[in-house]
Design a protein around this motif. Sequence first.
Motif, PDB file in Angstrom:
ATOM      1  N   ALA A 186       0.846  -1.195   0.000  1.00  0.00           N
ATOM      2  CA  ALA A 186       0.000   0.000   0.000  1.00  0.00           C
ATOM      3  C   ALA A 186       0.880   1.243   0.000  1.00  0.00           C
ATOM      4  O   ALA A 186       1.796   1.359   0.820  1.00  0.00           O
ATOM      5  N   PRO A 187       0.649   2.202  -0.901  1.00  0.00           N
ATOM      6  CA  PRO A 187       1.515   3.387  -0.981  1.00  0.00           C
ATOM      7  C   PRO A 187       1.309   4.334   0.182  1.00  0.00           C
ATOM      8  O   PRO A 187       0.217   4.467   0.719  1.00  0.00           O
ATOM      9  N   ARG A 188       2.401   4.993   0.588  1.00  0.00           N
ATOM     10  CA  ARG A 188       2.393   5.996   1.642  1.00  0.00           C
ATOM     11  C   ARG A 188       2.854   7.325   1.060  1.00  0.00           C
ATOM     12  O   ARG A 188       3.339   7.396  -0.061  1.00  0.00           O
ATOM     13  N   VAL A 189       2.740   8.387   1.856  1.00  0.00           N
ATOM     14  CA  VAL A 189       3.097   9.722   1.359  1.00  0.00           C
ATOM     15  C   VAL A 189       4.555   9.760   0.929  1.00  0.00           C
ATOM     16  O   VAL A 189       4.903  10.306  -0.122  1.00  0.00           O
ATOM     17  N   GLY A 190       5.440   9.156   1.721  1.00  0.00           N
ATOM     18  CA  GLY A 190       6.856   9.193   1.386  1.00  0.00           C
ATOM     19  C   GLY A 190       7.216   8.411   0.144  1.00  0.00           C
ATOM     20  O   GLY A 190       8.281   8.625  -0.444  1.00  0.00           O
ATOM     21  N   ARG A 279     -16.431  18.525  -6.084  1.00  0.00           N
ATOM     22  CA  ARG A 279     -15.122  17.890  -5.977  1.00  0.00           C
ATOM     23  C   ARG A 279     -14.105  18.839  -6.587  1.00  0.00           C
ATOM     24  O   ARG A 279     -14.295  19.352  -7.687  1.00  0.00           O
ATOM     25  N   PHE A 280     -13.006  19.099  -5.862  1.00  0.00           N
ATOM     26  CA  PHE A 280     -12.034  20.070  -6.368  1.00  0.00           C
ATOM     27  C   PHE A 280     -10.644  19.468  -6.569  1.00  0.00           C
ATOM     28  O   PHE A 280      -9.639  20.197  -6.587  1.00  0.00           O
ATOM     29  N   GLY A 281     -10.561  18.156  -6.742  1.00  0.00           N
ATOM     30  CA  GLY A 281      -9.271  17.545  -7.039  1.00  0.00           C
ATOM     31  C   GLY A 281      -9.108  16.221  -6.324  1.00  0.00           C
ATOM     32  O   GLY A 281     -10.064  15.629  -5.815  1.00  0.00           O
ATOM     33  N   ALA A 282      -7.867  15.751  -6.284  1.00  0.00           N
ATOM     34  CA  ALA A 282      -7.595  14.474  -5.632  1.00  0.00           C
ATOM     35  C   ALA A 282      -6.120  14.395  -5.297  1.00  0.00           C
ATOM     36  O   ALA A 282      -5.276  15.100  -5.866  1.00  0.00           O
ATOM     37  N   LEU A 283      -5.826  13.539  -4.348  1.00  0.00           N
ATOM     38  CA  LEU A 283      -4.451  13.181  -4.014  1.00  0.00           C
ATOM     39  C   LEU A 283      -4.246  11.741  -4.450  1.00  0.00           C
ATOM     40  O   LEU A 283      -5.030  10.859  -4.104  1.00  0.00           O
ATOM     41  N   LEU A 284      -3.193  11.506  -5.224  1.00  0.00           N
ATOM     42  CA  LEU A 284      -2.818  10.155  -5.611  1.00  0.00           C
ATOM     43  C   LEU A 284      -1.512   9.795  -4.927  1.00  0.00           C
ATOM     44  O   LEU A 284      -0.551  10.574  -4.963  1.00  0.00           O
ATOM     45  N   LEU A 285      -1.485   8.646  -4.298  1.00  0.00           N
ATOM     46  CA  LEU A 285      -0.250   8.103  -3.742  1.00  0.00           C
ATOM     47  C   LEU A 285       0.194   6.956  -4.624  1.00  0.00           C
ATOM     48  O   LEU A 285      -0.637   6.168  -5.093  1.00  0.00           O
ATOM     49  N   CYS A 286       1.481   6.852  -4.884  1.00  0.00           N
ATOM     50  CA  CYS A 286       1.979   5.772  -5.726  1.00  0.00           C
ATOM     51  C   CYS A 286       3.243   5.186  -5.115  1.00  0.00           C
ATOM     52  O   CYS A 286       3.983   5.866  -4.397  1.00  0.00           O
ATOM     53  N   ARG A 287       3.470   3.917  -5.402  1.00  0.00           N
ATOM     54  CA  ARG A 287       4.629   3.214  -4.843  1.00  0.00           C
ATOM     55  C   ARG A 287       5.128   2.173  -5.824  1.00  0.00           C
ATOM     56  O   ARG A 287       4.331   1.423  -6.403  1.00  0.00           O
ATOM     57  N   ASP A 288       6.440   2.135  -5.996  1.00  0.00           N
ATOM     58  CA  ASP A 288       7.052   1.113  -6.833  1.00  0.00           C
ATOM     59  C   ASP A 288       7.101  -0.196  -6.039  1.00  0.00           C
ATOM     60  O   ASP A 288       7.813  -0.302  -5.038  1.00  0.00           O
ATOM     61  N   VAL A 289       6.305  -1.181  -6.465  1.00  0.00           N
ATOM     62  CA  VAL A 289       6.219  -2.453  -5.737  1.00  0.00           C
ATOM     63  C   VAL A 289       6.830  -3.591  -6.563  1.00  0.00           C
ATOM     64  O   VAL A 289       6.490  -4.762  -6.350  1.00  0.00           O
ATOM     65  N   THR A 290       7.740  -3.251  -7.460  1.00  0.00           N
ATOM     66  CA  THR A 290       8.327  -4.271  -8.340  1.00  0.00           C
ATOM     67  C   THR A 290       9.006  -5.368  -7.534  1.00  0.00           C
ATOM     68  O   THR A 290       8.781  -6.562  -7.754  1.00  0.00           O
ATOM     69  N   GLU A 291       9.849  -4.961  -6.574  1.00  0.00           N
ATOM     70  CA  GLU A 291      10.576  -5.955  -5.781  1.00  0.00           C
ATOM     71  C   GLU A 291       9.637  -6.750  -4.879  1.00  0.00           C
ATOM     72  O   GLU A 291       9.828  -7.952  -4.671  1.00  0.00           O
ATOM     73  N   LEU A 292       8.622  -6.070  -4.335  1.00  0.00           N
ATOM     74  CA  LEU A 292       7.653  -6.778  -3.495  1.00  0.00           C
ATOM     75  C   LEU A 292       6.935  -7.860  -4.280  1.00  0.00           C
ATOM     76  O   LEU A 292       6.751  -8.985  -3.795  1.00  0.00           O
ATOM     77  N   ARG A 293       6.512  -7.541  -5.485  1.00  0.00           N
ATOM     78  CA  ARG A 293       5.797  -8.516  -6.295  1.00  0.00           C
ATOM     79  C   ARG A 293       6.723  -9.656  -6.747  1.00  0.00           C
ATOM     80  O   ARG A 293       6.289 -10.806  -6.851  1.00  0.00           O
ATOM     81  N   ARG A 294       7.998  -9.319  -6.992  1.00  0.00           N
ATOM     82  CA  ARG A 294       8.946 -10.380  -7.352  1.00  0.00           C
ATOM     83  C   ARG A 294       9.125 -11.346  -6.174  1.00  0.00           C
ATOM     84  O   ARG A 294       9.158 -12.566  -6.360  1.00  0.00           O
ATOM     85  N   ARG A 295       9.209 -10.798  -4.967  1.00  0.00           N
ATOM     86  CA  ARG A 295       9.337 -11.668  -3.785  1.00  0.00           C
ATOM     87  C   ARG A 295       8.065 -12.474  -3.563  1.00  0.00           C
ATOM     88  O   ARG A 295       8.123 -13.645  -3.177  1.00  0.00           O
ATOM     89  N   ASP A 296       6.905 -11.821  -3.783  1.00  0.00           N
ATOM     90  CA  ASP A 296       5.647 -12.562  -3.655  1.00  0.00           C
ATOM     91  C   ASP A 296       5.614 -13.734  -4.631  1.00  0.00           C
ATOM     92  O   ASP A 296       5.172 -14.839  -4.283  1.00  0.00           O
ATOM     93  N   LEU A 297       6.070 -13.474  -5.865  1.00  0.00           N
ATOM     94  CA  LEU A 297       6.084 -14.534  -6.874  1.00  0.00           C
ATOM     95  C   LEU A 297       7.039 -15.653  -6.464  1.00  0.00           C
ATOM     96  O   LEU A 297       6.746 -16.840  -6.642  1.00  0.00           O
ATOM     97  N   ASP A 298       8.178 -15.269  -5.878  1.00  0.00           N
ATOM     98  CA  ASP A 298       9.132 -16.286  -5.407  1.00  0.00           C
ATOM     99  C   ASP A 298       8.518 -17.118  -4.291  1.00  0.00           C
ATOM    100  O   ASP A 298       8.705 -18.344  -4.243  1.00  0.00           O
ATOM    101  N   LEU A 299       7.788 -16.453  -3.378  1.00  0.00           N
ATOM    102  CA  LEU A 299       7.156 -17.181  -2.284  1.00  0.00           C
ATOM    103  C   LEU A 299       6.112 -18.163  -2.805  1.00  0.00           C
ATOM    104  O   LEU A 299       6.025 -19.304  -2.345  1.00  0.00           O
ATOM    105  N   VAL A 300       5.296 -17.688  -3.767  1.00  0.00           N
ATOM    106  CA  VAL A 300       4.293 -18.578  -4.362  1.00  0.00           C
ATOM    107  C   VAL A 300       4.962 -19.765  -5.022  1.00  0.00           C
ATOM    108  O   VAL A 300       4.525 -20.920  -4.893  1.00  0.00           O
ATOM    109  N   SER A 301       6.076 -19.491  -5.739  1.00  0.00           N
ATOM    110  CA  SER A 301       6.801 -20.569  -6.406  1.00  0.00           C
ATOM    111  C   SER A 301       7.382 -21.541  -5.386  1.00  0.00           C
ATOM    112  O   SER A 301       7.335 -22.759  -5.570  1.00  0.00           O
TER     113      SER A 301
END
Length: 518
Positions: A186-190, A279-301
């Motif tokens: 889940a993305p955070r502000v930082g 409605r006057f706009g929005a805040l989007l938070l984003c996070r690079d989860v490439t490594e997390l998903r690679r580890r998840d895939l390794d765990l599933v494997s």
Amino acid sequence: MAFTEPLRRSEDFGPGDYEWLHLLVGDWQLVSDLGFADLVLSFPVDYIPAAGSGNGRGMPAPGSAFEVLAHVRPLTGPTVFHQDLVGELLPAELSGPLRAAWVARRPDTLRAGAGRGEGARQVTAVPLVRNGRTLAVLTVHTRRRAGEGATRQELVYRETADLLLRMANEGLWPDFSAPTGSRRGAPRVGDGAIRLDADDRVVYVSPNADSSLRRLGIDGELVGERLMDLVPPALGAGSVPDETLAPVLTGRMPWRTEVSGSRASISFRSVPLKDRSSRFGALLLCRDVTELRRRDLDLVSQEATVREIHHRVKNNLQTVSALLRLQARRMTTPEARHGLEQAMRRVATIALVHETLSQSFTQNVDFDELIERQFRLAAEVAAPEQSVRTRMIGEFGELPARLATPLALVINELVTNAVEHGLGRRPGTVTLGARRTPGTEDGGPRLEVVVSDDGAGMGRPAVEESGAAAFRQAGPGEGLGMQIVRTLVASELDGTIRWAPREGGGTEVTVSVRLEEP
């Protein structure tokens, strides 16, 4: 005890109010990080319910102190309070302004010096209003005023925090439809933040957000662009965007989504910014989860590999069991045939545990499901022409695989011994019981397993063995099965075993196994 307990003691508030406050506290780290501020949730010690307030709304009594219910610190900057404030009372000089904000139901800013703590220079009181009633007061404690040498990023972050606090004051944020919890990735502000205007165009991109989007393949100036025009093309021609992508990237819905390109996977979260009319706009938070998903895939494997190993071990053990059965049929002496049949039965018991593990997504075994079938089968195989009833009492629960295999073997041997030697050739009942005991000062939790029969009885005093004593040579009337039981209980189960006469006739064998702390 829930932090909403003071509200639960009043009839002015209902379950929806408690849940909304829990939702807010579960997500208020977002506001703390954006505002570089400590957030403190408080409730009056002396609360006058609506029936006694005279105006139909509950309020703090004049001069009432405010007790802190929850406290959060920013992850993006220094904290104001180094000690946790939960359970403490806010300074007396804040009681009057907090009561005024509660009654007026409008935010109020107290200038420098009004708060307690190291270097607190500004305190803002934000009453949390829902359905026309104030539920509690949120105080925002910052070290400095916005605008004192602030960067563009700080100004945008603080402005967004102010908008979210205004929405909280009006009961518009958090939204019950928003996802909750710190789901993995889940993305955070930082991690990265993007501000959108009312037309879904980008007005600000934090450096971390810019880096994440570039790893996704989006280059060039982002300000003034719509993310829906940039993100889908960057995913490649063959990609099919999730249906939640458009509502999130346009800031229309408070949802989360995730996209994967050839070089990166990015998680997005949308927080719409609005008032009661528009409605006057929005805040989007984003996070690079490439490594997390690679580890998840390794765990599933890895999990799939472990299950496949258990499956192959089970197949090999079943092959061994079949070979032993074929060999037993060729034996001409009853003793040799009986010995091979016992070995076949023990191998089949171990195979059953591996079969259960091959179908599980964890290294724990639902032992009740496994042993119920094995218990009845063991009694039938031990005396195929004899009338033996079986009965189970209690529950084993889930056990780790390292305990499941030796315990299944122990029960198998004890049941066989109870049928062959306890009941002899007479009909009777074999009972298998299980009971878990909580941990004590002398040790952790234990599992007690009792195998009893109503046969002839052991005819001698109770015997209890554990540790090195269990590795003795076989005594009179003891066979290989009892040696296996004593050895497994002492070495694999780290437990004790006790043989004793059963009340009412027969024998009762109790095995006590040490369990790991939960």
